[in-house]
Each structure stands twice: as C-alpha cells, then as structure tokens.
Design an enzyme around this catalytic site. Structure first.
Site, PDB file in Angstrom:
ATOM      1  CG  ASP A 125      -7.809   4.676  -4.499  1.00 22.43           C
ATOM      2  OD1 ASP A 125      -9.012   4.658  -4.863  1.00 22.43           O
ATOM      3  OD2 ASP A 125      -6.968   3.888  -4.958  1.00 22.43           O
ATOM      4  CB  SER A 158       3.165  16.491  -6.528  1.00 25.10           C
ATOM      5  OG  SER A 158       3.854  16.757  -5.328  1.00 25.10           O
ATOM      6  CB  CYS A 218     -14.826   3.095 -13.646  1.00 21.00           C
ATOM      7  SG  CYS A 218     -15.790   4.607 -13.582  1.00 21.00           S
ATOM      8  CE1 TYR A 266      -6.316   3.470  -0.732  1.00 18.76           C
ATOM      9  CE2 TYR A 266      -3.986   3.359  -0.150  1.00 18.76           C
ATOM     10  CZ  TYR A 266      -5.069   2.866  -0.843  1.00 18.76           C
ATOM     11  OH  TYR A 266      -4.936   1.746  -1.615  1.00 18.76           O
ATOM     12  CD  GLU A 309      -2.918  -0.877  -0.163  1.00 25.12           C
ATOM     13  OE1 GLU A 309      -2.994   0.232  -0.714  1.00 25.12           O
ATOM     14  OE2 GLU A 309      -3.487  -1.890  -0.605  1.00 25.12           O
ATOM     15  CG  LEU A 313       8.693   3.230  -5.979  1.00 23.76           C
ATOM     16  CD1 LEU A 313       8.244   2.523  -7.240  1.00 23.76           C
ATOM     17  CD2 LEU A 313       8.752   2.218  -4.834  1.00 23.76           C
ATOM     18  N   GLY A 314      10.472   7.196  -6.492  1.00 24.52           N
ATOM     19  CA  GLY A 314       9.996   8.552  -6.193  1.00 24.52           C
ATOM     20  C   GLY A 314       9.298   8.657  -4.842  1.00 24.52           C
ATOM     21  CE1 TYR A 315       4.771  12.501  -4.938  1.00 17.32           C
ATOM     22  CE2 TYR A 315       5.165  10.781  -6.569  1.00 17.32           C
ATOM     23  CZ  TYR A 315       4.632  12.007  -6.223  1.00 17.32           C
ATOM     24  OH  TYR A 315       3.950  12.727  -7.154  1.00 17.32           O
ATOM     25  CD  GLN A 358       1.035  10.516  -4.736  1.00 13.23           C
ATOM     26  OE1 GLN A 358       0.770  10.885  -5.873  1.00 13.23           O
ATOM     27  NE2 GLN A 358       0.485  11.054  -3.682  1.00 13.23           N
ATOM     28  CB  THR A 359       3.938   3.977  -7.491  1.00  8.60           C
ATOM     29  OG1 THR A 359       4.742   4.939  -6.819  1.00  8.60           O
ATOM     30  CG2 THR A 359       4.828   3.147  -8.394  1.00  8.60           C
TER      31      THR A 359
HETATM   32 FE1  SF4 Z   1     -17.846   3.864 -14.592  1.00  6.80          FE
HETATM   33 FE2  SF4 Z   1     -19.200   3.431 -16.839  1.00  6.80          FE
HETATM   34 FE3  SF4 Z   1     -19.334   1.695 -14.823  1.00  6.80          FE
HETATM   35 FE4  SF4 Z   1     -20.474   4.075 -14.631  1.00  6.80          FE
HETATM   36  S1  SF4 Z   1     -21.014   2.454 -16.075  1.00  6.80           S
HETATM   37  S2  SF4 Z   1     -19.242   3.051 -13.067  1.00  6.80           S
HETATM   38  S3  SF4 Z   1     -19.028   5.345 -15.739  1.00  6.80           S
HETATM   39  S4  SF4 Z   1     -17.501   2.206 -16.057  1.00  6.80           S
END
Ligand code: SF4
Length: 355
Positions: free
Chosen positions: A144, A304, A198, A126, A43, A86-88, A48-49
């Site tokens: 996150d 950043s 998503c 987090y 974690e 790896l940074g940060y 950031q990676t």
């Molecule tokens: Fe994301 Fe599309 Fe699923 Fe909605 S339907 S949660 S916008 S991937």
C-alpha cells in the site's frame, strides 16, 4: 542506487521490523480480531481513510452487524447510513455485495483460497493480501502507500512509483522481505513503520529499526523518495442546489445514477456550466414557475478526481416532482437517510432550523 538484498539480508531486515512491531504496535481494535469478516471490514475501512477516523466507524458497524450473516441480510440504505461521512461509498456497496456472495455461494465462510477471495466484488490485490495474510496466515505481501514509501527509501528506488516497472520492483522486494512464518504480523509491521516512523515528508530515521540498512538515508535523499508525480489540477463542477420547504419538510433526492455517491441522498442540485445562468438552471430542475430566493450556503468537497463547489439557494417551487427518487423529508427522515459529507453541515442546520 537501488540494490536488491540477498535472502540473508532480507530476513535480517524483516526480523528487525517484526521485533520493532512487537514492541511498538498501536493497540487498534481490529488487531485483537481473528474473525476474517472483522479483519476484512477493517481493511475495507482503512482504504483511503486514516486509522483514527476509521476506529469509531468500525466499532459502530460491528455493534450493528457483529457477524457476516447479519450484514448479508442488511438493507443497503442502512449500511450507507452507517458509512455516512467515511467517504468512498462504493467500498460499502461492494463489501455488502461481496458478503452476500459469501453467504450465497460459500456457505457464509469467507473463502481462504486467495484466488477465490480476490474474485469477490471490491477485493483487489491489496485487500486480498491483507486479509489472506492476517486472517489466514497466507504468505502474501501487501503493498500500500506506506509499504511503497518504506521500500522505496530502504532500497533507494527512484522513478515514478505508478509506472509498471517500479511497481513490480516494489512488489518483488515486498515478496522477498515477507516473513513466511508470520505474514500477517510482518505486513502490519511494515505498514506500521510507514505510518509512524517512515512518514511522508521528513521521516523519523532516528527512531527507525532498520536505519542501518537504509540506502536512501545513507545517500541523504530519504525526504525525496518516493518521487512525487506532478499533481494534476482537478476539474471543478459548479452546482446549484435548492432548499425547498413545504409543511415543515424538506425536498431531498436519492442519487440513483452514475457511480459517484450512488444510493446517498442530497439536496436536489444541477450543474451550472460556465456562461449559464444559475436561476435558469434551477428552474430547469424545479420547473419554470420556481422562484429562486437568497443564497443560504456555500459548500465544497474534493473527491479524488473532481471538486464540487455547491451554492445552495432557497427555492419556492409550485410543480414539484414526487415519488422516488424524490422525498419530502421531516427531521426524523433527515436523521435516518445517508447524506454525503458535503451536505452534513446543511443537514444539521436544516434540522436546527437555522436557515
Ligand atoms: Fe524510512 Fe528513515 Fe527508516 Fe529509511 S531510515 S526506512 S527513510 S525511517
């Protein structure tokens, strides 16, 4: 328009997310782990990676420090060397301090109690929720960037996600959706959806297990959520660095002050403000008799909050500083010391003697 689901709908959505995760989750090395130290390390590295970038670091780190006791006894310089690229780097320093506190105060066992775990250096809400839920099955919902994006779209949350009110609305939804019988898996499921389906920009709604419940998709605005804040222009610091050689060795310096890259090594550099003369500034650093030669490299790195642009010059200097934090490094030492990513190509080049 956002609308909060009732409990039945929330558990329908989390059930679908979990079923999708069980079928589609990536086989990542830390997903086979139950040891809280190893879950915690993953974690910390994943902040950031990207996952792909973190995997080799995670493996190398555990080869050298397979358990908490071994890491607690490590030198900070060795840990930073393993973290190189790896940074940060403050993540690594905080992790080491926290692990030492676990050894000294909690008998070497990572504390299960969320408030105690969150009191350790570098552990925020987090990391507290992620480690608590995955390693100890605590009912803590993570938020996150991935989770925030999924929830803003699923429930059509508008407004700046950094604003307190929006942040709280997202956290409330995360808490509501959390499957309390499998909190670690549920948290990983929603993060995985954000990473694979998503995604930022154009989401892959055709592959989404909760598409029938998604308000943003129904309203045709999934691509526009969460609302992006105007990116502010980063300040740029212009630095001049000296490549100083003597008897086959190179002069390097450890960063001992400030928080940025503290503990790492660099080619000695000085900031050159607008209107200042680079040669004069390099003589401020290396002494009035220093001779500034040709420019051998142009380097840049974006943090950043700041961008560095570094011009590296050959410098012949006569009255050089000695003792810590300065060091005349041979090839072996250049190999052993940890340099920030911005200097990686130059270190490689110096070792190959190509400058
Ligand atoms: Fe994301 Fe599309 Fe699923 Fe909605 S339907 S949660 S916008 S991937």
């Amino acid at each position: 328009m956002s609308s909060k689901p009732d409990k039945t709908k929330a558990s329908l959505i989390s059930g679908k997310l979990l079923a999708w995760y069980d079928k589609n989750k990536r086989d990542l090395p830390w997903r086979r782990e139950t040891d809280p130290y190893r879950v915690w390390l993953s974690e910390v590295m994943l902040q950031q990676t990207r996952v792909e970038a973190a995997i080799p670091y995670y493996r190398r780190f555990l080869e050298k420090y397979p358990d908490l006791a071994l890491l607690a006894g490590a030198q900070e310089s060795d840990v930073l060397k393993l973290w190189e690229g790896l940074g940060y780097y403050s993540r690594a320093r905080h992790f080491l301090s926290a692990v030492r506190e676990v050894r000294d105060t909690y008998g070497g066992a990572v504390p299960e109690e969320p408030d105690i775990f969150r009191s350790l250096p570098g552990v925020g809400s987090y990391t507290g929720a992620a480690v608590g839920s995955i390693a100890f099955q605590k009912p803590l919902a993570v938020v996150d960037g991935n989770v925030r994006r999924v929830l803003c779209r699923l429930f059509s949350i508008e407004g700046d996600v950094k604003k307190k009110k929006t942040e709280q609305a997202v956290q409330d939804l995360a808490d509501l959706l959390l499957d309390r019988s499998r909190p670690g898996d549920y948290n990983q499921a929603i993060m995985e959806l954000g990473a694979l389906v998503c995604i930022p920009g154009k989401p892959r709604c055709g592959n989404c297990p909760v598409t029938d419940h998604c308000l943003a998709k129904a309203e045709g605005k999934a691509e526009f959520l969460p609302e992006r804040r105007q990116k502010r222009k980063l300040p740029v610091a212009y630095l001049a660095a000296g490549l100083v050689k003597k008897d086959g060795k190179i002069l390097v310096r450890q960063r001992t002050e400030g928080r940025l890259l503290r503990g790492l090594w660099e080619f000695p550099a000085i900031e050159v403000k607008e209107g200042e003369d680079t040669e004069v500034r390099l003589r401020d650093l290396f002494g009035p008799g220093a001779v500034v030669g040709r420019r051998v490299a142009e380097l840049a790195h974006t943090f950043s909050h700041l961008r560095w642009e570094i011009s590296v010059y050959e410098v012949t200097a006569f009255a050089l500083p000695s003792g810590r934090p300065w060091l005349w490094a041979d090839g072996g030492e250049l190999e052993r010391l940890a340099f920030p990513a911005v200097y990686a190509s130059l270190v490689g080049c110096v070792k190959e003697k190509c400058t």
